[in-house]
Design a protein around this motif. Structure first.
Motif, PDB file in Angstrom:
ATOM      1  N   LEU A 151       0.834  -1.201   0.000  1.00  0.00           N
ATOM      2  CA  LEU A 151       0.000   0.000   0.000  1.00  0.00           C
ATOM      3  C   LEU A 151       0.872   1.255   0.000  1.00  0.00           C
ATOM      4  N   TRP A 152       1.839   1.331   0.908  1.00  0.00           N
ATOM      5  CA  TRP A 152       2.706   2.520   0.967  1.00  0.00           C
ATOM      6  C   TRP A 152       3.489   2.694  -0.322  1.00  0.00           C
ATOM      7  N   TYR A 153       3.972   1.587  -0.870  1.00  0.00           N
ATOM      8  CA  TYR A 153       4.723   1.635  -2.128  1.00  0.00           C
ATOM      9  C   TYR A 153       3.833   2.148  -3.263  1.00  0.00           C
ATOM     10  N   ALA A 154       2.599   1.663  -3.301  1.00  0.00           N
ATOM     11  CA  ALA A 154       1.667   2.088  -4.349  1.00  0.00           C
ATOM     12  C   ALA A 154       1.271   3.553  -4.186  1.00  0.00           C
ATOM     13  N   LEU A 155       1.118   4.009  -2.944  1.00  0.00           N
ATOM     14  CA  LEU A 155       0.805   5.423  -2.725  1.00  0.00           C
ATOM     15  C   LEU A 155       1.941   6.317  -3.214  1.00  0.00           C
ATOM     16  N   ALA A 156       3.171   5.887  -2.991  1.00  0.00           N
ATOM     17  CA  ALA A 156       4.319   6.658  -3.487  1.00  0.00           C
ATOM     18  C   ALA A 156       4.321   6.682  -5.013  1.00  0.00           C
ATOM     19  N   GLN A 157       4.048   5.532  -5.623  1.00  0.00           N
ATOM     20  CA  GLN A 157       3.971   5.477  -7.083  1.00  0.00           C
ATOM     21  C   GLN A 157       2.882   6.403  -7.605  1.00  0.00           C
ATOM     22  N   CYS A 158       1.743   6.414  -6.930  1.00  0.00           N
ATOM     23  CA  CYS A 158       0.621   7.254  -7.345  1.00  0.00           C
ATOM     24  C   CYS A 158       1.007   8.729  -7.269  1.00  0.00           C
ATOM     25  N   GLU A 159       1.683   9.116  -6.197  1.00  0.00           N
ATOM     26  CA  GLU A 159       2.138  10.514  -6.067  1.00  0.00           C
ATOM     27  C   GLU A 159       3.076  10.878  -7.205  1.00  0.00           C
ATOM     28  N   LEU A 160       4.021   9.997  -7.501  1.00  0.00           N
ATOM     29  CA  LEU A 160       4.976  10.283  -8.576  1.00  0.00           C
ATOM     30  C   LEU A 160       4.294  10.345  -9.935  1.00  0.00           C
ATOM     31  N   GLU A 161       3.354   9.433 -10.170  1.00  0.00           N
ATOM     32  CA  GLU A 161       2.620   9.451 -11.440  1.00  0.00           C
ATOM     33  C   GLU A 161       1.829  10.743 -11.582  1.00  0.00           C
ATOM     34  N   ILE A 193       8.562  10.769  -0.172  1.00  0.00           N
ATOM     35  CA  ILE A 193       9.599  10.263   0.725  1.00  0.00           C
ATOM     36  C   ILE A 193       8.962   9.557   1.925  1.00  0.00           C
ATOM     37  N   PHE A 194       7.909  10.145   2.486  1.00  0.00           N
ATOM     38  CA  PHE A 194       7.222   9.526   3.615  1.00  0.00           C
ATOM     39  C   PHE A 194       6.670   8.151   3.234  1.00  0.00           C
ATOM     40  N   PHE A 195       6.016   8.063   2.080  1.00  0.00           N
ATOM     41  CA  PHE A 195       5.429   6.789   1.651  1.00  0.00           C
ATOM     42  C   PHE A 195       6.501   5.731   1.412  1.00  0.00           C
ATOM     43  N   TYR A 196       7.592   6.100   0.751  1.00  0.00           N
ATOM     44  CA  TYR A 196       8.667   5.119   0.505  1.00  0.00           C
ATOM     45  C   TYR A 196       9.333   4.681   1.803  1.00  0.00           C
ATOM     46  N   LYS A 197       9.491   5.591   2.757  1.00  0.00           N
ATOM     47  CA  LYS A 197      10.087   5.202   4.042  1.00  0.00           C
ATOM     48  C   LYS A 197       9.182   4.241   4.800  1.00  0.00           C
ATOM     49  N   ARG A 198       7.887   4.486   4.758  1.00  0.00           N
ATOM     50  CA  ARG A 198       6.950   3.555   5.415  1.00  0.00           C
ATOM     51  C   ARG A 198       6.961   2.193   4.725  1.00  0.00           C
ATOM     52  N   ALA A 199       7.009   2.192   3.392  1.00  0.00           N
ATOM     53  CA  ALA A 199       7.079   0.926   2.656  1.00  0.00           C
ATOM     54  C   ALA A 199       8.367   0.185   3.007  1.00  0.00           C
ATOM     55  N   LEU A 200       9.461   0.908   3.084  1.00  0.00           N
ATOM     56  CA  LEU A 200      10.750   0.304   3.431  1.00  0.00           C
ATOM     57  C   LEU A 200      10.695  -0.300   4.830  1.00  0.00           C
ATOM     58  N   GLU A 201      10.054   0.382   5.742  1.00  0.00           N
ATOM     59  CA  GLU A 201       9.896  -0.133   7.103  1.00  0.00           C
ATOM     60  C   GLU A 201       9.105  -1.435   7.099  1.00  0.00           C
ATOM     61  N   ARG A 251      11.877  -5.652  -2.814  1.00  0.00           N
ATOM     62  CA  ARG A 251      11.117  -4.421  -2.578  1.00  0.00           C
ATOM     63  C   ARG A 251      11.922  -3.434  -1.733  1.00  0.00           C
ATOM     64  N   MET A 252      12.735  -3.945  -0.796  1.00  0.00           N
ATOM     65  CA  MET A 252      13.606  -3.052  -0.025  1.00  0.00           C
ATOM     66  C   MET A 252      14.580  -2.339  -0.956  1.00  0.00           C
ATOM     67  N   GLN A 253      15.122  -3.093  -1.897  1.00  0.00           N
ATOM     68  CA  GLN A 253      16.045  -2.491  -2.860  1.00  0.00           C
ATOM     69  C   GLN A 253      15.332  -1.442  -3.705  1.00  0.00           C
ATOM     70  N   ASP A 254      14.117  -1.754  -4.141  1.00  0.00           N
ATOM     71  CA  ASP A 254      13.347  -0.794  -4.932  1.00  0.00           C
ATOM     72  C   ASP A 254      13.089   0.494  -4.147  1.00  0.00           C
ATOM     73  N   CYS A 255      12.722   0.348  -2.872  1.00  0.00           N
ATOM     74  CA  CYS A 255      12.467   1.539  -2.042  1.00  0.00           C
ATOM     75  C   CYS A 255      13.729   2.379  -1.884  1.00  0.00           C
ATOM     76  N   HIS A 256      14.850   1.710  -1.608  1.00  0.00           N
ATOM     77  CA  HIS A 256      16.107   2.459  -1.483  1.00  0.00           C
ATOM     78  C   HIS A 256      16.451   3.161  -2.794  1.00  0.00           C
ATOM     79  N   TYR A 257      16.248   2.459  -3.901  1.00  0.00           N
ATOM     80  CA  TYR A 257      16.554   3.043  -5.203  1.00  0.00           C
ATOM     81  C   TYR A 257      15.694   4.279  -5.467  1.00  0.00           C
ATOM     82  N   PHE A 258      14.391   4.157  -5.240  1.00  0.00           N
ATOM     83  CA  PHE A 258      13.505   5.293  -5.504  1.00  0.00           C
ATOM     84  C   PHE A 258      13.705   6.428  -4.501  1.00  0.00           C
ATOM     85  N   LEU A 259      14.080   6.100  -3.268  1.00  0.00           N
ATOM     86  CA  LEU A 259      14.418   7.162  -2.324  1.00  0.00           C
ATOM     87  C   LEU A 259      15.666   7.908  -2.792  1.00  0.00           C
ATOM     88  N   ALA A 260      16.653   7.171  -3.283  1.00  0.00           N
ATOM     89  CA  ALA A 260      17.862   7.826  -3.806  1.00  0.00           C
ATOM     90  C   ALA A 260      17.511   8.719  -4.989  1.00  0.00           C
TER      91      ALA A 260
END
Length: 176
Positions: free
Chosen positions: A63-73, A102-110, A120-129
């Motif tokens: 959910l958090w990952y998808a919310l971050a994707q939605c924001e970026l889209e 950033i908040f959504f990706y950090k929650r997804a990473l957690e 998915r952890m790698q994806d979150c780190h990559y997109f945060l970077a």
């Protein structure tokens, strides 16, 4: 789309709230993939509370990952239309504000860290970077970018090592 709608109907019929929320999440991901951002955002808002209350941590991470994707889209869509001269589409979207992303990706990473979902952890780190790289005016953001990029590379190396270790195992035949 039809299987997702059928799953929603069955969940409503049998009052399966957690499963209904997960099916709504998958339907929202389909809407996001089709480029229908407002419908996807509405579906995410419908299922967010139930998923955070009743679903597994892995689904919460989705959910958090998808919310971050939605924001970026949404930001990409608004920026593309502004460059074309159509400012009426997503006019209230600030394309320079990445705090929610950033908040959504950090929650997804957690969440993914709890279940050790390495890809998915790698994806979150990559997109945060990548997100921190967009904020290059601030030197603190560059340190965060470097940290997340390093972690993404470390996770990739770990996954590559695991695959190589598995490939080096000799074949074993078990005969009854």
């Amino acid at each position: 789309m039809n299987p997702a709608l059928r799953a929603l109907a069955l969940c409503e019929q049998w009052a399966l709230d957690a499963l209904h929320a997960e099916a709504t999440l998958r339907l929202a991901l389909v809407q996001l993939g089709l480029g229908n951002i407002p419908k996807a955002r509405d579906a995410f808002q419908q299922c967010q509370l139930k998923i955070l209350e009743q679903s597994h941590v892995d689904v919460q991470g989705d959910l958090w990952y998808a919310l971050a994707q939605c924001e970026l889209e949404e930001k990409a869509y608004a920026l593309r239309h502004r460059q074309e001269g159509r400012n009426d589409v997503f006019e209230n979207v600030d394309v320079k504000d990445f705090r929610k992303v950033i908040f959504f990706y950090k929650r997804a990473l957690e969440c993914y860290s709890y279940v050790q979902h390495r890809k998915r952890m790698q994806d979150c780190h990559y997109f945060l970077a990548r997100t921190y790289h967009q904020l290059e005016e601030d030197p603190a953001m560059m340190r965060l970018r470097d940290h997340h990029a390093k972690r993404a590379l470390e996770l990739q190396a770990d996954m590559n090592r695991a695959v190589a270790d598995f490939e080096d195992l000799p074949c074993m035949w078990i005969i009854d």
